[in-house]
Write a protein that holds these residues in place. Sequence first.
Motif, PDB file in Angstrom:
ATOM      1  N   ARG A 119       0.839  -1.208   0.000  1.00  0.00           N
ATOM      2  CA  ARG A 119       0.000   0.000   0.000  1.00  0.00           C
ATOM      3  C   ARG A 119       0.876   1.261   0.000  1.00  0.00           C
ATOM      4  N   THR A 120       1.963   1.196   0.754  1.00  0.00           N
ATOM      5  CA  THR A 120       2.809   2.385   0.901  1.00  0.00           C
ATOM      6  C   THR A 120       3.488   2.766  -0.410  1.00  0.00           C
ATOM      7  N   VAL A 121       4.092   1.808  -1.093  1.00  0.00           N
ATOM      8  CA  VAL A 121       4.795   2.154  -2.342  1.00  0.00           C
ATOM      9  C   VAL A 121       3.808   2.629  -3.409  1.00  0.00           C
ATOM     10  N   ARG A 122       2.598   2.148  -3.340  1.00  0.00           N
ATOM     11  CA  ARG A 122       1.568   2.649  -4.268  1.00  0.00           C
ATOM     12  C   ARG A 122       1.256   4.113  -3.970  1.00  0.00           C
ATOM     13  N   ASP A 123       1.184   4.457  -2.686  1.00  0.00           N
ATOM     14  CA  ASP A 123       0.932   5.853  -2.315  1.00  0.00           C
ATOM     15  C   ASP A 123       2.141   6.738  -2.632  1.00  0.00           C
ATOM     16  N   ILE A 124       3.346   6.210  -2.405  1.00  0.00           N
ATOM     17  CA  ILE A 124       4.552   6.988  -2.668  1.00  0.00           C
ATOM     18  C   ILE A 124       4.657   7.363  -4.133  1.00  0.00           C
ATOM     19  N   ALA A 125       4.246   6.470  -4.994  1.00  0.00           N
ATOM     20  CA  ALA A 125       4.324   6.731  -6.435  1.00  0.00           C
ATOM     21  C   ALA A 125       3.520   7.959  -6.842  1.00  0.00           C
ATOM     22  N   LYS A 126       2.564   8.362  -6.016  1.00  0.00           N
ATOM     23  CA  LYS A 126       1.734   9.538  -6.312  1.00  0.00           C
ATOM     24  C   LYS A 126       2.314  10.815  -5.694  1.00  0.00           C
ATOM     25  N   LEU A 127       3.469  10.700  -5.059  1.00  0.00           N
ATOM     26  CA  LEU A 127       4.044  11.845  -4.336  1.00  0.00           C
ATOM     27  C   LEU A 127       5.400  12.203  -4.941  1.00  0.00           C
ATOM     28  N   PRO A 128       5.442  13.141  -5.881  1.00  0.00           N
ATOM     29  CA  PRO A 128       6.733  13.508  -6.506  1.00  0.00           C
ATOM     30  C   PRO A 128       7.760  14.027  -5.509  1.00  0.00           C
ATOM     31  N   ALA A 129       7.307  14.591  -4.369  1.00  0.00           N
ATOM     32  CA  ALA A 129       8.240  15.163  -3.404  1.00  0.00           C
ATOM     33  C   ALA A 129       8.849  14.114  -2.488  1.00  0.00           C
ATOM     34  N   PHE A 130       8.426  12.869  -2.582  1.00  0.00           N
ATOM     35  CA  PHE A 130       8.953  11.851  -1.677  1.00  0.00           C
ATOM     36  C   PHE A 130      10.403  11.547  -2.039  1.00  0.00           C
ATOM     37  N   PRO A 131      11.306  11.491  -1.044  1.00  0.00           N
ATOM     38  CA  PRO A 131      12.726  11.256  -1.320  1.00  0.00           C
ATOM     39  C   PRO A 131      12.967   9.946  -2.063  1.00  0.00           C
ATOM     40  N   THR A 132      13.753  10.011  -3.123  1.00  0.00           N
ATOM     41  CA  THR A 132      14.005   8.838  -3.954  1.00  0.00           C
ATOM     42  C   THR A 132      14.661   7.710  -3.175  1.00  0.00           C
ATOM     43  N   GLY A 133      15.634   8.052  -2.327  1.00  0.00           N
ATOM     44  CA  GLY A 133      16.328   7.021  -1.565  1.00  0.00           C
ATOM     45  C   GLY A 133      15.397   6.260  -0.647  1.00  0.00           C
ATOM     46  N   GLU A 134      14.471   6.970  -0.006  1.00  0.00           N
ATOM     47  CA  GLU A 134      13.526   6.310   0.886  1.00  0.00           C
ATOM     48  C   GLU A 134      12.526   5.471   0.098  1.00  0.00           C
ATOM     49  N   HIS A 135      12.166   5.945  -1.088  1.00  0.00           N
ATOM     50  CA  HIS A 135      11.285   5.160  -1.961  1.00  0.00           C
ATOM     51  C   HIS A 135      11.965   3.843  -2.324  1.00  0.00           C
ATOM     52  N   ALA A 136      13.241   3.906  -2.707  1.00  0.00           N
ATOM     53  CA  ALA A 136      13.982   2.692  -3.060  1.00  0.00           C
ATOM     54  C   ALA A 136      14.098   1.756  -1.863  1.00  0.00           C
ATOM     55  N   ALA A 137      14.318   2.317  -0.661  1.00  0.00           N
ATOM     56  CA  ALA A 137      14.433   1.486   0.532  1.00  0.00           C
ATOM     57  C   ALA A 137      13.129   0.744   0.817  1.00  0.00           C
ATOM     58  N   ALA A 138      11.991   1.429   0.625  1.00  0.00           N
ATOM     59  CA  ALA A 138      10.699   0.771   0.836  1.00  0.00           C
ATOM     60  C   ALA A 138      10.503  -0.365  -0.156  1.00  0.00           C
ATOM     61  N   LEU A 139      10.885  -0.128  -1.406  1.00  0.00           N
ATOM     62  CA  LEU A 139      10.771  -1.183  -2.419  1.00  0.00           C
ATOM     63  C   LEU A 139      11.681  -2.362  -2.093  1.00  0.00           C
ATOM     64  N   GLU A 140      12.889  -2.078  -1.640  1.00  0.00           N
ATOM     65  CA  GLU A 140      13.805  -3.167  -1.289  1.00  0.00           C
ATOM     66  C   GLU A 140      13.244  -3.993  -0.131  1.00  0.00           C
ATOM     67  N   THR A 141      12.732  -3.328   0.895  1.00  0.00           N
ATOM     68  CA  THR A 141      12.184  -4.071   2.033  1.00  0.00           C
ATOM     69  C   THR A 141      10.954  -4.871   1.612  1.00  0.00           C
ATOM     70  N   LEU A 142      10.129  -4.298   0.741  1.00  0.00           N
ATOM     71  CA  LEU A 142       8.981  -5.044   0.226  1.00  0.00           C
ATOM     72  C   LEU A 142       9.457  -6.283  -0.533  1.00  0.00           C
ATOM     73  N   GLY A 143      10.500  -6.123  -1.344  1.00  0.00           N
ATOM     74  CA  GLY A 143      11.047  -7.275  -2.053  1.00  0.00           C
ATOM     75  C   GLY A 143      11.567  -8.339  -1.100  1.00  0.00           C
ATOM     76  N   ARG A 144      12.232  -7.917  -0.030  1.00  0.00           N
ATOM     77  CA  ARG A 144      12.733  -8.878   0.945  1.00  0.00           C
ATOM     78  C   ARG A 144      11.584  -9.620   1.639  1.00  0.00           C
ATOM     79  N   ALA A 145      10.490  -8.907   1.916  1.00  0.00           N
ATOM     80  CA  ALA A 145       9.329  -9.565   2.520  1.00  0.00           C
ATOM     81  C   ALA A 145       8.750 -10.602   1.570  1.00  0.00           C
TER      82      ALA A 145
END
Length: 359
Positions: A284-310
């Motif tokens: 749910r979070t990465v879907r919401d982040i994708a709609k937020l251009p101001a969200f830091p890229t590094g934190e977006h990548a970290a969320a995706l990596e953790t989702l992948g690990r899960a």
Amino acid sequence: MLDSTELPARVLAAGANLDPTQLGSVPASLHDRTEGVVKLGDDLFGWAPAPPPLPDPWRDPARSVARRIGEDLLLSLDAVCQALGRPVQGFDYEPDTVVLPPMRFPDPAHATSWLRRHLVSASAAVRACGRARMRSLAVALAARLWICAPADVDDRWAAGLTDAGTRAAIDAREPRTFARLLRLSAQWFADRGDFATAEAHGVREWMAWKRLDDVDGMIDVLWHRAAVYRAARRGSSELDCYPRLLSLYRRRGDEVGIARTSAANGSALFAVGRDRDAAEQLHRTVRDIAKLPAFPTGEHAAALETLGRAHWRLGAWTAARRRFHAALRLVDGTDGQTADRIRGLLGVPDGQPLPEAPD
């Protein structure tokens, strides 16, 4: 005044308004009948016999001595913090009774050595300045000590500084300064691995900001407390911070803050082994982040990596690789270290354990 029978030379010189070279003629304590100031060792002086206690309230001469000592230590501690690369933010104080030339330290080792020799006197000066109703000076001294004091000092010293510093901040009736001082002490205790005391100071800071209804302060302390709990491997306590953070960010209408909190919550769920809950939260979070251009890229990548690990822990290797590829696209060309780590994840065969994520 400093509740001590021993003083370093600089403290004695500042308090007595003397040129330090004048202390060279002070005799050593050679017999029981010695009276007055005596030299106890290199850079260390005392009084024989012990001086009588000061009256309460203090008279003006005693307050002047406390000011001279406190302000000289303040400038010296500023030099220590600078040498150690630990800047002092806030807690400003402008001395007006400077007696001695300022200290200069050629390197961090000299600064730390000087600090260790003056820790007891500096903590005593916090208490003395507070008693002398120079509370801003007392708080400024305490703040600098929390910033630069080594983590291996005596527990009684830390308890004494806690008491003297917070008492001065409370008596000054400056609740924001009180809260910021608690932040410094909480960080110091966390850095030395005393997470229980760090938590206690963090709770007091939270209550201070809450009484002020200061949303920024409450948000800041909750992030700090979550980090302390994470370092202490107390995942359930860390998770308790995020509902409050979400409520505060929603109160402000801060979509980026909401997404950042949701990502941290998902990462905490993953850290305590709640893989399916983590995957659902982070999806749910990465879907919401994708709609937020101001969200830091590094934190977006970290969320995706953790989702992948899960996903990987759940056996969904194709979904995991898809998330890793998405994270790699975000950091490739901008963060080489993270990109290399994610490429390493993509090279792991299905079903094999992944390398541990960095803290």
